[in-house]
Write a protein that holds these residues in place. Structure first.
Motif, PDB file in Angstrom:
ATOM      1  N   LEU A  47     -25.203  14.006   3.760  1.00 50.32           N
ATOM      2  CA  LEU A  47     -24.052  13.272   3.075  1.00 50.32           C
ATOM      3  C   LEU A  47     -22.985  13.920   2.917  1.00 50.32           C
ATOM      4  N   ILE A  48     -23.058  15.128   2.251  1.00 55.00           N
ATOM      5  CA  ILE A  48     -21.811  15.983   2.135  1.00 55.00           C
ATOM      6  C   ILE A  48     -21.170  16.390   3.400  1.00 55.00           C
ATOM      7  N   SER A  49     -21.914  16.635   4.578  1.00 56.92           N
ATOM      8  CA  SER A  49     -21.445  17.025   5.801  1.00 56.92           C
ATOM      9  C   SER A  49     -20.858  15.827   6.229  1.00 56.92           C
ATOM     10  N   ILE A  50     -21.308  14.562   6.224  1.00 54.94           N
ATOM     11  CA  ILE A  50     -20.813  13.426   7.046  1.00 54.94           C
ATOM     12  C   ILE A  50     -19.114  13.188   6.179  1.00 54.94           C
ATOM     13  N   LEU A  51     -19.121  13.437   4.905  1.00 57.58           N
ATOM     14  CA  LEU A  51     -18.082  13.361   3.902  1.00 57.58           C
ATOM     15  C   LEU A  51     -17.037  14.111   4.380  1.00 57.58           C
ATOM     16  N   ILE A  52     -17.228  15.457   4.707  1.00 54.69           N
ATOM     17  CA  ILE A  52     -16.539  16.435   5.041  1.00 54.69           C
ATOM     18  C   ILE A  52     -16.065  16.162   6.239  1.00 54.69           C
ATOM     19  N   GLY A  53     -16.840  15.826   7.352  1.00 55.82           N
ATOM     20  CA  GLY A  53     -16.333  15.439   8.520  1.00 55.82           C
ATOM     21  C   GLY A  53     -15.519  14.260   8.660  1.00 55.82           C
ATOM     22  N   ALA A  54     -15.601  13.245   7.886  1.00 55.51           N
ATOM     23  CA  ALA A  54     -14.544  11.982   8.084  1.00 55.51           C
ATOM     24  C   ALA A  54     -13.519  12.516   7.323  1.00 55.51           C
ATOM     25  N   ALA A  55     -13.230  13.412   6.314  1.00 57.87           N
ATOM     26  CA  ALA A  55     -12.086  13.776   5.716  1.00 57.87           C
ATOM     27  C   ALA A  55     -11.365  14.713   6.853  1.00 57.87           C
ATOM     28  N   ASP A  56     -12.123  15.572   7.539  1.00 55.97           N
ATOM     29  CA  ASP A  56     -11.394  16.355   8.505  1.00 55.97           C
ATOM     30  C   ASP A  56     -10.786  15.538   9.410  1.00 55.97           C
ATOM     31  N   ILE A  57     -11.469  14.678   9.949  1.00 57.81           N
ATOM     32  CA  ILE A  57     -10.825  13.540  10.980  1.00 57.81           C
ATOM     33  C   ILE A  57      -9.448  12.978  10.544  1.00 57.81           C
ATOM     34  N   LYS A  58      -9.614  12.525   9.437  1.00 57.55           N
ATOM     35  CA  LYS A  58      -8.496  11.736   8.476  1.00 57.55           C
ATOM     36  C   LYS A  58      -7.453  12.736   8.563  1.00 57.55           C
ATOM     37  N   ASP A  59      -7.677  13.902   8.149  1.00 60.94           N
ATOM     38  CA  ASP A  59      -6.604  14.908   7.938  1.00 60.94           C
ATOM     39  C   ASP A  59      -6.039  15.113   9.341  1.00 60.94           C
ATOM     40  N   LYS A  60      -6.697  15.425  10.579  1.00 55.89           N
ATOM     41  CA  LYS A  60      -6.026  15.570  11.693  1.00 55.89           C
ATOM     42  C   LYS A  60      -5.148  14.544  12.176  1.00 55.89           C
ATOM     43  N   LYS A  61      -5.828  13.176  11.940  1.00 56.84           N
ATOM     44  CA  LYS A  61      -4.755  12.286  12.230  1.00 56.84           C
ATOM     45  C   LYS A  61      -3.324  12.011  11.569  1.00 56.84           C
ATOM     46  N   GLU A  62      -3.496  12.475  10.244  1.00 54.27           N
ATOM     47  CA  GLU A  62      -2.364  12.578   9.717  1.00 54.27           C
ATOM     48  C   GLU A  62      -1.415  13.567   9.781  1.00 54.27           C
ATOM     49  N   ALA A  63      -2.166  14.868  10.566  1.00 52.21           N
ATOM     50  CA  ALA A  63      -1.446  15.973  10.877  1.00 52.21           C
ATOM     51  C   ALA A  63      -0.536  15.527  12.041  1.00 52.21           C
ATOM     52  N   LYS A  64      -1.243  14.808  13.105  1.00 48.90           N
ATOM     53  CA  LYS A  64      -0.719  14.354  14.427  1.00 48.90           C
ATOM     54  C   LYS A  64       0.374  13.634  14.125  1.00 48.90           C
ATOM     55  N   LYS A  65       0.122  12.550  13.280  1.00 48.91           N
ATOM     56  CA  LYS A  65       1.098  11.497  12.640  1.00 48.91           C
ATOM     57  C   LYS A  65       2.421  12.323  12.424  1.00 48.91           C
ATOM     58  N   GLU A  66       2.432  13.336  11.309  1.00 52.72           N
ATOM     59  CA  GLU A  66       3.576  13.762  10.906  1.00 52.72           C
ATOM     60  C   GLU A  66       4.238  14.912  12.089  1.00 52.72           C
ATOM     61  N   GLU A  67       3.137  15.456  12.971  1.00 49.91           N
ATOM     62  CA  GLU A  67       3.954  16.054  14.046  1.00 49.91           C
ATOM     63  C   GLU A  67       4.879  15.235  15.006  1.00 49.91           C
ATOM     64  N   GLN A  68       4.169  13.741  15.268  1.00 48.26           N
ATOM     65  CA  GLN A  68       5.166  13.048  15.920  1.00 48.26           C
ATOM     66  C   GLN A  68       6.352  12.515  15.258  1.00 48.26           C
ATOM     67  N   GLU A  69       6.125  12.416  13.799  1.00 50.42           N
ATOM     68  CA  GLU A  69       7.526  11.931  13.174  1.00 50.42           C
ATOM     69  C   GLU A  69       8.470  13.177  13.212  1.00 50.42           C
ATOM     70  N   ALA A  70       7.925  14.435  13.073  1.00 51.43           N
ATOM     71  CA  ALA A  70       8.910  15.440  13.138  1.00 51.43           C
ATOM     72  C   ALA A  70       9.308  15.798  14.453  1.00 51.43           C
ATOM     73  N   ALA A  71       8.743  15.512  15.615  1.00 48.86           N
ATOM     74  CA  ALA A  71       9.287  15.402  17.043  1.00 48.86           C
ATOM     75  C   ALA A  71      10.188  14.395  17.098  1.00 48.86           C
ATOM     76  N   LYS A  72      10.333  13.373  16.499  1.00 47.59           N
ATOM     77  CA  LYS A  72      11.306  12.059  16.605  1.00 47.59           C
ATOM     78  C   LYS A  72      12.318  12.477  15.999  1.00 47.59           C
ATOM     79  N   ASN A  73      12.186  13.020  14.573  1.00 45.81           N
ATOM     80  CA  ASN A  73      13.397  13.351  13.767  1.00 45.81           C
ATOM     81  C   ASN A  73      14.415  14.705  14.535  1.00 45.81           C
TER      82      ASN A  73
END
Length: 76
Positions: A47-73
């Protein structure tokens, strides 16, 4: 220092309690506990591994979104 001494005392007591020739002879009880607790521990670790994996995927999506916003700026 006191914590180390207390830890050593607890470890010594555990070894004394589990040995077959000692008066307490808790070895069979400890083995039964470990056999019963292992599936619960495995489920909890999964259960802990699943929660950590889901949080990691969420963090990667947010980082990608921030990189795209930084590239647009930078383009502006």
């Amino acid at each position: 220092m006191a914590a180390i001494i207390l830890g050593l005392i607890f470890i010594a007591f555990t070894v004394f309690a589990v040995l077959p020739g000692c008066p307490l002879n808790w070895g069979a009880d400890v083995i039964a506990f470990l056999k019963g607790f292992a599936p619960v521990l495995a489920a909890f670790a999964g259960l802990i591994s699943i929660l950590i994996g889901a949080a990691d995927i969420k963090d990667k999506k947010e980082a990608k979104k921030e990189e795209q916003e930084a590239a647009k700026n930078q383009e502006k």
